[in-house]
Design a protein around this motif. Structure first.
Motif, PDB file in Angstrom:
ATOM      1  N   SER A   1      14.339 -13.161  -9.617  1.00  0.00           N
ATOM      2  CA  SER A   1      15.740 -12.774  -9.816  1.00  0.00           C
ATOM      3  C   SER A   1      15.953 -12.379 -11.280  1.00  0.00           C
ATOM      4  O   SER A   1      15.996 -13.235 -12.161  1.00  0.00           O
ATOM      5  CB  SER A   1      16.670 -13.937  -9.436  1.00  0.00           C
ATOM      6  OG  SER A   1      18.025 -13.552  -9.530  1.00  0.00           O
ATOM      7  N   ASN A   2      16.054 -11.088 -11.525  1.00  0.00           N
ATOM      8  CA  ASN A   2      16.363 -10.583 -12.863  1.00  0.00           C
ATOM      9  C   ASN A   2      16.923  -9.171 -12.737  1.00  0.00           C
ATOM     10  O   ASN A   2      17.068  -8.632 -11.633  1.00  0.00           O
ATOM     11  CB  ASN A   2      15.134 -10.628 -13.778  1.00  0.00           C
ATOM     12  CG  ASN A   2      13.953  -9.837 -13.243  1.00  0.00           C
ATOM     13  OD1 ASN A   2      14.110  -8.788 -12.616  1.00  0.00           O
ATOM     14  ND2 ASN A   2      12.745 -10.342 -13.461  1.00  0.00           N
ATOM     15  N   SER A   3      17.241  -8.562 -13.892  1.00  0.00           N
ATOM     16  CA  SER A   3      17.900  -7.258 -13.856  1.00  0.00           C
ATOM     17  C   SER A   3      16.941  -6.115 -13.563  1.00  0.00           C
ATOM     18  O   SER A   3      17.382  -4.975 -13.384  1.00  0.00           O
ATOM     19  CB  SER A   3      18.622  -7.014 -15.184  1.00  0.00           C
ATOM     20  OG  SER A   3      17.726  -7.084 -16.274  1.00  0.00           O
ATOM     21  N   PHE A   4      15.644  -6.368 -13.508  1.00  0.00           N
ATOM     22  CA  PHE A   4      14.699  -5.325 -13.093  1.00  0.00           C
ATOM     23  C   PHE A   4      14.823  -5.026 -11.592  1.00  0.00           C
ATOM     24  O   PHE A   4      14.474  -3.936 -11.147  1.00  0.00           O
ATOM     25  CB  PHE A   4      13.262  -5.761 -13.387  1.00  0.00           C
ATOM     26  CG  PHE A   4      12.876  -5.747 -14.831  1.00  0.00           C
ATOM     27  CD1 PHE A   4      12.529  -4.561 -15.471  1.00  0.00           C
ATOM     28  CD2 PHE A   4      12.847  -6.918 -15.562  1.00  0.00           C
ATOM     29  CE1 PHE A   4      12.164  -4.547 -16.801  1.00  0.00           C
ATOM     30  CE2 PHE A   4      12.480  -6.920 -16.901  1.00  0.00           C
ATOM     31  CZ  PHE A   4      12.139  -5.728 -17.527  1.00  0.00           C
ATOM     32  N   VAL A   5      15.273  -5.997 -10.834  1.00  0.00           N
ATOM     33  CA  VAL A   5      15.365  -5.839  -9.374  1.00  0.00           C
ATOM     34  C   VAL A   5      16.367  -4.741  -9.033  1.00  0.00           C
ATOM     35  O   VAL A   5      17.480  -4.712  -9.555  1.00  0.00           O
ATOM     36  CB  VAL A   5      15.781  -7.167  -8.713  1.00  0.00           C
ATOM     37  CG1 VAL A   5      16.010  -6.958  -7.216  1.00  0.00           C
ATOM     38  CG2 VAL A   5      14.724  -8.235  -8.947  1.00  0.00           C
ATOM     39  N   GLY A   6      15.962  -3.831  -8.172  1.00  0.00           N
ATOM     40  CA  GLY A   6      16.851  -2.741  -7.779  1.00  0.00           C
ATOM     41  C   GLY A   6      16.070  -1.538  -7.307  1.00  0.00           C
ATOM     42  O   GLY A   6      14.864  -1.614  -7.045  1.00  0.00           O
ATOM     43  N   GLU A   7      16.740  -0.402  -7.226  1.00  0.00           N
ATOM     44  CA  GLU A   7      16.128   0.801  -6.669  1.00  0.00           C
ATOM     45  C   GLU A   7      14.949   1.312  -7.494  1.00  0.00           C
ATOM     46  O   GLU A   7      14.044   1.936  -6.965  1.00  0.00           O
ATOM     47  CB  GLU A   7      17.189   1.912  -6.544  1.00  0.00           C
ATOM     48  CG  GLU A   7      18.276   1.612  -5.514  1.00  0.00           C
ATOM     49  CD  GLU A   7      19.260   2.757  -5.400  1.00  0.00           C
ATOM     50  OE1 GLU A   7      19.103   3.756  -6.139  1.00  0.00           O
ATOM     51  OE2 GLU A   7      20.188   2.652  -4.577  1.00  0.00           O
ATOM     52  N   GLU A   8      14.970   1.056  -8.804  1.00  0.00           N
ATOM     53  CA  GLU A   8      13.899   1.537  -9.676  1.00  0.00           C
ATOM     54  C   GLU A   8      12.901   0.433 -10.010  1.00  0.00           C
ATOM     55  O   GLU A   8      12.256   0.466 -11.068  1.00  0.00           O
ATOM     56  CB  GLU A   8      14.499   2.114 -10.963  1.00  0.00           C
ATOM     57  CG  GLU A   8      15.452   3.269 -10.750  1.00  0.00           C
ATOM     58  CD  GLU A   8      14.781   4.444 -10.042  1.00  0.00           C
ATOM     59  OE1 GLU A   8      13.627   4.742 -10.401  1.00  0.00           O
ATOM     60  OE2 GLU A   8      15.411   5.031  -9.147  1.00  0.00           O
ATOM     61  N   ASP A   9      12.771  -0.532  -9.140  1.00  0.00           N
ATOM     62  CA  ASP A   9      11.891  -1.665  -9.398  1.00  0.00           C
ATOM     63  C   ASP A   9      10.430  -1.227  -9.454  1.00  0.00           C
ATOM     64  O   ASP A   9      10.067  -0.138  -8.999  1.00  0.00           O
ATOM     65  CB  ASP A   9      12.076  -2.730  -8.309  1.00  0.00           C
ATOM     66  CG  ASP A   9      11.757  -4.132  -8.803  1.00  0.00           C
ATOM     67  OD1 ASP A   9      11.166  -4.268  -9.892  1.00  0.00           O
ATOM     68  OD2 ASP A   9      12.096  -5.094  -8.090  1.00  0.00           O
ATOM     69  N   MET A  10       9.596  -2.117  -9.996  1.00  0.00           N
ATOM     70  CA  MET A  10       8.172  -1.832 -10.143  1.00  0.00           C
ATOM     71  C   MET A  10       7.457  -1.868  -8.794  1.00  0.00           C
ATOM     72  O   MET A  10       7.784  -2.667  -7.926  1.00  0.00           O
ATOM     73  CB  MET A  10       7.558  -2.849 -11.107  1.00  0.00           C
ATOM     74  CG  MET A  10       7.955  -2.620 -12.550  1.00  0.00           C
ATOM     75  SD  MET A  10       7.626  -4.038 -13.628  1.00  0.00           S
ATOM     76  CE  MET A  10       9.205  -4.870 -13.542  1.00  0.00           C
ATOM     77  N   GLY A  11       6.452  -1.005  -8.669  1.00  0.00           N
ATOM     78  CA  GLY A  11       5.776  -0.824  -7.390  1.00  0.00           C
ATOM     79  C   GLY A  11       5.125  -2.081  -6.849  1.00  0.00           C
ATOM     80  O   GLY A  11       5.105  -2.301  -5.637  1.00  0.00           O
ATOM     81  N   ASN A  12       4.565  -2.918  -7.759  1.00  0.00           N
ATOM     82  CA  ASN A  12       3.867  -4.096  -7.248  1.00  0.00           C
ATOM     83  C   ASN A  12       4.831  -5.061  -6.562  1.00  0.00           C
ATOM     84  O   ASN A  12       4.486  -5.687  -5.555  1.00  0.00           O
ATOM     85  CB  ASN A  12       3.083  -4.789  -8.368  1.00  0.00           C
ATOM     86  CG  ASN A  12       3.917  -5.169  -9.561  1.00  0.00           C
ATOM     87  OD1 ASN A  12       4.904  -4.520  -9.870  1.00  0.00           O
ATOM     88  ND2 ASN A  12       3.520  -6.220 -10.251  1.00  0.00           N
ATOM     89  N   PHE A  13       6.069  -5.182  -7.081  1.00  0.00           N
ATOM     90  CA  PHE A  13       7.018  -6.101  -6.467  1.00  0.00           C
ATOM     91  C   PHE A  13       7.585  -5.539  -5.168  1.00  0.00           C
ATOM     92  O   PHE A  13       7.875  -6.295  -4.234  1.00  0.00           O
ATOM     93  CB  PHE A  13       8.133  -6.429  -7.458  1.00  0.00           C
ATOM     94  CG  PHE A  13       7.619  -7.131  -8.688  1.00  0.00           C
ATOM     95  CD1 PHE A  13       7.062  -8.392  -8.598  1.00  0.00           C
ATOM     96  CD2 PHE A  13       7.647  -6.507  -9.915  1.00  0.00           C
ATOM     97  CE1 PHE A  13       6.551  -9.022  -9.721  1.00  0.00           C
ATOM     98  CE2 PHE A  13       7.144  -7.134 -11.046  1.00  0.00           C
ATOM     99  CZ  PHE A  13       6.594  -8.394 -10.939  1.00  0.00           C
ATOM    100  N   ILE A  14       7.733  -4.219  -5.106  1.00  0.00           N
ATOM    101  CA  ILE A  14       8.142  -3.601  -3.844  1.00  0.00           C
ATOM    102  C   ILE A  14       7.068  -3.822  -2.782  1.00  0.00           C
ATOM    103  O   ILE A  14       7.359  -4.171  -1.628  1.00  0.00           O
ATOM    104  CB  ILE A  14       8.405  -2.097  -4.053  1.00  0.00           C
ATOM    105  CG1 ILE A  14       9.627  -1.903  -4.955  1.00  0.00           C
ATOM    106  CG2 ILE A  14       8.594  -1.386  -2.713  1.00  0.00           C
ATOM    107  CD1 ILE A  14       9.877  -0.466  -5.350  1.00  0.00           C
ATOM    108  N   GLU A  15       5.808  -3.639  -3.173  1.00  0.00           N
ATOM    109  CA  GLU A  15       4.690  -3.841  -2.245  1.00  0.00           C
ATOM    110  C   GLU A  15       4.621  -5.285  -1.756  1.00  0.00           C
ATOM    111  O   GLU A  15       4.469  -5.542  -0.555  1.00  0.00           O
ATOM    112  CB  GLU A  15       3.385  -3.451  -2.936  1.00  0.00           C
ATOM    113  CG  GLU A  15       2.112  -3.827  -2.200  1.00  0.00           C
ATOM    114  CD  GLU A  15       1.864  -2.987  -0.955  1.00  0.00           C
ATOM    115  OE1 GLU A  15       0.949  -3.328  -0.199  1.00  0.00           O
ATOM    116  OE2 GLU A  15       2.575  -1.978  -0.767  1.00  0.00           O
TER     117      GLU A  15
END
Length: 368
Positions: free
Chosen positions: A271-285
């Protein structure tokens, strides 16, 4: 041959520690240029790695601005003195050291938002390695591998957890425990970013403490424990992955430990401000595979944490997910060592491939 590795953070020590040891066993000379930041020096000593420090850095953002000129001066002097044949790192320091010493440089990157770092580093890199989930194309020298950078030290081929970690933590064999990891947000890529605030941290600990023992790892070292039912994580930082592997849950506003938890089969909430539509690929995966939860809302993050703690089958479920996910992932240490000793560079290394970034898709909505 002479190999130079850069470890600017604790995570970089873990990334390269097994490769350094493997190259030394083969008779090569290896040197690490490390930064005294967080527990980086402690880990270098713990793993008995050959290193020199090029400088130090506090966990406050302005510290990097003030220290940057002396860091570069020290790095350039020590690089010239060592005369490496190949350099490995994760950003500008390694890239510029290679450019000025005319040494081939390999960078391992996994964070798409650090565009400035990519801009100043990419022109000087002979090879850039990223996870296959990385959402950018970094040019002709960009190679992808199956997995994440944490596969260099948490792949089943190289990591076996200690069997006495619960005893060292002081928890029972069946006692549920949670690790909360709080970021200092002091790195250059953390500018304008934020995580779980002080008041929210206390609320989180109070809610989780009703159902589990809570250990807190606070990068800034400012967490006040008076009046809350939590313990500081006070084992040596070299044992953190062992502790994480046995945890029932990780809740964090940092990045690396969330990926580490996923590769260890420990449920994780980020839970941080990086979470969202432009998030990093590894966390989306990782979320698409059901291994982690990326939740920007603090209220929703707490609710998800409580529901996970109520699930008595959680450990077995996540272990099965993790095993299935890791089945085709590379041991990144083997890739690094093969690349380091290959006369043809990255082009002929097993486990590396060229390719376009993956097409982004929204992760499935987790079941409530």
């Amino acid at each position: 041959m002479n190999y130079l590795f850069f470890t600017n953070t604790p995570a970089h020590v873990h990334l390269y520690k097994h490769a350094v040891a493997a190259l030394e066993r083969r008779g090569h000379d290896v040197l690490i240029l490390g930064r005294d930041y967080g527990c980086t020096k402690e880990l270098l000593d713990y793993h008995d790695l050959p290193y020199r420090l090029y400088g130090r850095l506090a966990t406050k953002k302005r510290s990097l601005f003030y220290q940057l000129p002396r860091h570069y001066l020290s790095i350039l002097r020590q690089t010239w003195r060592y005369s490496p044949d190949r350099i490995f790192g994760m950003g500008a320091y390694a890239a510029h050291a290679g450019a000025l010493s005319r040494t081939p440089v390999t960078l391992i990157l996994d964070s798409e938002p650090t565009s400035i770092d990519h801009t100043v580093s990419r022109p000087f890199a002979d090879a850039i390695l990223t996870p296959d989930a990385f959402g950018k194309d970094l040019g002709a020298n960009h190679y992808r591998f199956r997995g994440f950078k944490e596969c260099a030290y948490l792949h089943p081929d190289v990591f076996t957890p200690r069997d006495d970690i619960r005893e060292q933590l002081g928890v029972g064999p069946d006692e549920k425990y949670v690790i909360c990891r709080f970021n200092a947000f002091g790195s250059h890529h953390d500018v304008s970013q934020s995580g779980i605030g002080p008041a929210e941290r206390r609320t989180l600990i109070e809610r989780l403490g009703d159902d589990a023992t809570v250990f807190v790892s606070d990068e800034s070292g400012t967490m006040e424990f008076d009046g809350i039912d939590a313990r500081p994580y006070d084992l040596h930082p070299g044992l953190l992955h062992d502790a994480l592997s046995e945890a029932h849950l990780l809740v964090a506003d940092t990045q690396t430990m969330v990926t580490e938890a996923a590769l260890l089969g420990t449920p994780a909430i980020r839970s941080n401000s990086f979470v969202g539509e432009e998030d990093m690929g590894n966390f989306i995966e990782l979320e698409s595979q059901g291994l982690i939860f990326n939740i920007a809302s603090f209220t929703e993050a707490i609710e998800r944490a409580e529901s996970l703690l109520d699930d008595d089958s959680l450990t077995e479920t996540w272990a099965a997910k993790r095993d299935a996910f890791m089945a085709d992932k590379v041991n990144l240490t083997d890739v690094i060592v093969e690349l380091a000793t290959s006369p043809n560079g990255a082009a002929g290394v097993d486990g590396l491939s060229h390719g376009s970034p993956p097409r982004r898709t929204d992760p499935p909505t987790p079941e409530r």
